[in-house]
Design an enzyme around this catalytic site. Structure first.
Site, PDB file in Angstrom:
ATOM      1  N   ASN A   8       0.863  -1.184   0.000  1.00 16.70           N
ATOM      2  CA  ASN A   8       0.000   0.000   0.000  1.00 16.70           C
ATOM      3  C   ASN A   8       0.900   1.236   0.000  1.00 16.70           C
ATOM      4  O   ASN A   8       1.472   1.586   1.030  1.00 16.70           O
ATOM      5  CB  ASN A   8      -0.909  -0.013   1.242  1.00 16.70           C
ATOM      6  CG  ASN A   8      -1.784   1.221   1.328  1.00 16.70           C
ATOM      7  OD1 ASN A   8      -1.846   2.019   0.386  1.00 16.70           O
ATOM      8  ND2 ASN A   8      -2.453   1.396   2.454  1.00 16.70           N
ATOM      9  N   LYS A  10       0.082   4.264  -0.388  1.00 11.95           N
ATOM     10  CA  LYS A  10      -0.598   5.461   0.142  1.00 11.95           C
ATOM     11  C   LYS A  10      -0.359   6.635  -0.814  1.00 11.95           C
ATOM     12  O   LYS A  10      -0.412   6.432  -2.030  1.00 11.95           O
ATOM     13  CB  LYS A  10      -0.129   5.723   1.577  1.00 11.95           C
ATOM     14  CG  LYS A  10      -0.284   4.460   2.453  1.00 11.95           C
ATOM     15  CD  LYS A  10      -0.057   4.693   3.914  1.00 11.95           C
ATOM     16  CE  LYS A  10      -0.230   3.365   4.673  1.00 11.95           C
ATOM     17  NZ  LYS A  10      -0.100   3.508   6.101  1.00 11.95           N
ATOM     18  N   HIS A  91      -9.618   1.672   5.080  1.00 16.47           N
ATOM     19  CA  HIS A  91      -8.319   1.865   5.743  1.00 16.47           C
ATOM     20  C   HIS A  91      -8.483   2.884   6.871  1.00 16.47           C
ATOM     21  O   HIS A  91      -9.231   3.855   6.743  1.00 16.47           O
ATOM     22  CB  HIS A  91      -7.270   2.349   4.737  1.00 16.47           C
ATOM     23  CG  HIS A  91      -5.876   2.260   5.280  1.00 16.47           C
ATOM     24  ND1 HIS A  91      -5.378   3.193   6.160  1.00 16.47           N
ATOM     25  CD2 HIS A  91      -4.899   1.345   5.099  1.00 16.47           C
ATOM     26  CE1 HIS A  91      -4.142   2.846   6.488  1.00 16.47           C
ATOM     27  NE2 HIS A  91      -3.821   1.729   5.854  1.00 16.47           N
ATOM     28  N   GLU A  93      -6.739   5.228   7.815  1.00 12.98           N
ATOM     29  CA  GLU A  93      -6.433   6.628   7.454  1.00 12.98           C
ATOM     30  C   GLU A  93      -7.639   7.289   6.784  1.00 12.98           C
ATOM     31  O   GLU A  93      -7.868   8.485   6.938  1.00 12.98           O
ATOM     32  CB  GLU A  93      -5.186   6.663   6.554  1.00 12.98           C
ATOM     33  CG  GLU A  93      -3.928   6.422   7.384  1.00 12.98           C
ATOM     34  CD  GLU A  93      -2.789   5.773   6.639  1.00 12.98           C
ATOM     35  OE1 GLU A  93      -2.810   5.716   5.404  1.00 12.98           O
ATOM     36  OE2 GLU A  93      -1.852   5.301   7.325  1.00 12.98           O
ATOM     37  N   GLU A 163      -5.513  -4.390  10.795  1.00 12.71           N
ATOM     38  CA  GLU A 163      -4.477  -3.375  10.993  1.00 12.71           C
ATOM     39  C   GLU A 163      -4.767  -2.593  12.276  1.00 12.71           C
ATOM     40  O   GLU A 163      -5.545  -1.623  12.250  1.00 12.71           O
ATOM     41  CB  GLU A 163      -4.460  -2.393   9.809  1.00 12.71           C
ATOM     42  CG  GLU A 163      -4.088  -3.023   8.490  1.00 12.71           C
ATOM     43  CD  GLU A 163      -3.441  -2.011   7.533  1.00 12.71           C
ATOM     44  OE1 GLU A 163      -2.347  -2.306   7.056  1.00 12.71           O
ATOM     45  OE2 GLU A 163      -4.020  -0.940   7.291  1.00 12.71           O
ATOM     46  N   GLY A 169       2.704   2.494  11.075  1.00  9.00           N
ATOM     47  CA  GLY A 169       3.761   3.498  10.993  1.00  9.00           C
ATOM     48  C   GLY A 169       4.433   3.824  12.319  1.00  9.00           C
ATOM     49  O   GLY A 169       5.175   4.797  12.417  1.00  9.00           O
ATOM     50  N   SER A 205       3.531  -1.757  10.633  1.00  7.07           N
ATOM     51  CA  SER A 205       4.968  -1.801  10.956  1.00  7.07           C
ATOM     52  C   SER A 205       5.664  -3.113  10.567  1.00  7.07           C
ATOM     53  O   SER A 205       6.526  -3.606  11.290  1.00  7.07           O
ATOM     54  CB  SER A 205       5.190  -1.499  12.439  1.00  7.07           C
ATOM     55  OG  SER A 205       4.825  -0.146  12.697  1.00  7.07           O
TER      56      SER A 205
HETATM   57  P1  13P Z   1       3.075   0.620   7.777  1.00  7.99           P
HETATM   58  O1  13P Z   1       3.550  -0.695   7.186  1.00  7.99           O
HETATM   59  O2  13P Z   1       3.827   1.800   7.257  1.00  7.99           O
HETATM   60  O3  13P Z   1       2.984   0.553   9.262  1.00  7.99           O
HETATM   61  O4  13P Z   1       1.571   0.838   7.242  1.00  7.99           O
HETATM   62  C1  13P Z   1       0.661  -0.189   7.333  1.00  7.99           C
HETATM   63  C2  13P Z   1      -0.539   0.174   6.547  1.00  7.99           C
HETATM   64  O5  13P Z   1      -1.256   1.097   6.887  1.00  7.99           O
HETATM   65  C3  13P Z   1      -0.809  -0.592   5.328  1.00  7.99           C
HETATM   66  O6  13P Z   1      -2.073  -0.347   4.829  1.00  7.99           O
END
Ligand code: 13P
Length: 245
Positions: A8, A10, A91, A93, A163, A169, A205
């Site tokens: 992903n 983003k 997601h 976010e 997640e 992150g 992560s």
């Molecule tokens: P990270 O791997 O950067 O923690 O992000 C995970 C994520 O949100 C994947 O959709």
């Protein structure tokens, strides 16, 4: 056993950068499924330019409506025509920044399924919910809301990405064994409602160095990777680890 590894990206790469990285990833030798999720504008170009067709493309979102006066939205039909087979929905976010609730997510899932996209539905608890031991009830509410009125036969085209918000992150991850248990919880919940088995992926992560810790568990069907998927060296190392061949 074959696993699914999802990148992903983003909103981290330009169109040119996305194409360069997709071409590198397409050269990874693996029996596992790779799904690359760039931004909307890169999807079509990557689909046209990518030589290897056994890595799949996914969008990071879709509209909650089919067509209409929804300025700035992208319809599922356009996503599938752009070459994507998958779409990430819900997601954290998007839940946070676009205030997407379970009802919106439910509508998005229905639109995606209607045109034949495969859905990767994201669920997960925040830190306070984790501390208050609310993870299971949060997951239940998110899953029930997102999958409301979805048909049993449509479950074939849905997988779940667990997640935990606090792990995204942050460099922190839950214990892999706990994630395996949560994965079983999600699978059982869906099986009880739909009599269908779903795949459950973990995200948050993940780096090359901790990937095999998670992938060794049978009930963790794959990984959804953010940061580490932006770096080819790091991402490709995941496929050299023991549990992903
Ligand atoms: P990270 O791997 O950067 O923690 O992000 C995970 C994520 O949100 C994947 O959709």
């Amino acid at each position: 056993m074959s696993k699914t590894i999802i990148a992903n990206w983003k909103m981290n790469l330009s169109i040119k950068e996305s194409l360069i990285l997709a071409n590198k990833i397409a050269k990874i030798k693996t029996d596992n499924e790779i799904i690359v999720c760039p931004d909307f504008l890169s999807l079509n170009l990557i689909n046209q330019k990518l030589k290897r067709k056994d890595i799949y493309l996914g969008a990071q979102d879709c509209a909650a409506y089919s067509y209409g006066s929804y300025t700035g939205e992208v319809a599922s039909q356009s996503i599938i025509e752009s070459g994507a087979k998958y779409v990430i929905i819900g997601h954290s976010e998007r839940r946070k920044y676009q205030k997407e609730d379970n009802e919106i997510i439910n509508n998005k899932i229905k639109q995606a399924l209607k045109v034949g996209l495969k859905v990767i539905l994201c669920v997960g608890e925040n830190l306070t919910e984790k501390k208050n031991k609310k993870t299971k009830s949060i997951l239940k509410t998110q899953l029930k809301g997102a999958l409301k009125d979805v048909l049993k036969k449509e479950l074939t085209n849905i997988s779940i990405a667990y997640e935990p918000i606090w792990a995204i992150g942050s460099g922190k991850t839950p214990e892999a064994e706990k994630v395996n248990e949560t994965s079983i919880y999600i699978k059982d919940l869906i099986y009880n409602d739909f009599k269908k088995k779903v795949k459950v992926f973990y995200g948050g992560s993940i780096k090359a160095s901790n990937s095999s810790e998670f992938l060794k568990y049978k009930q963790i069907d794959g990984l959804l990777i953010g940061g580490a998927s932006l770096n080819y060296q790091e991402f490709s190392k995941i496929f050299k680890k023991n549990y992903v061949r």
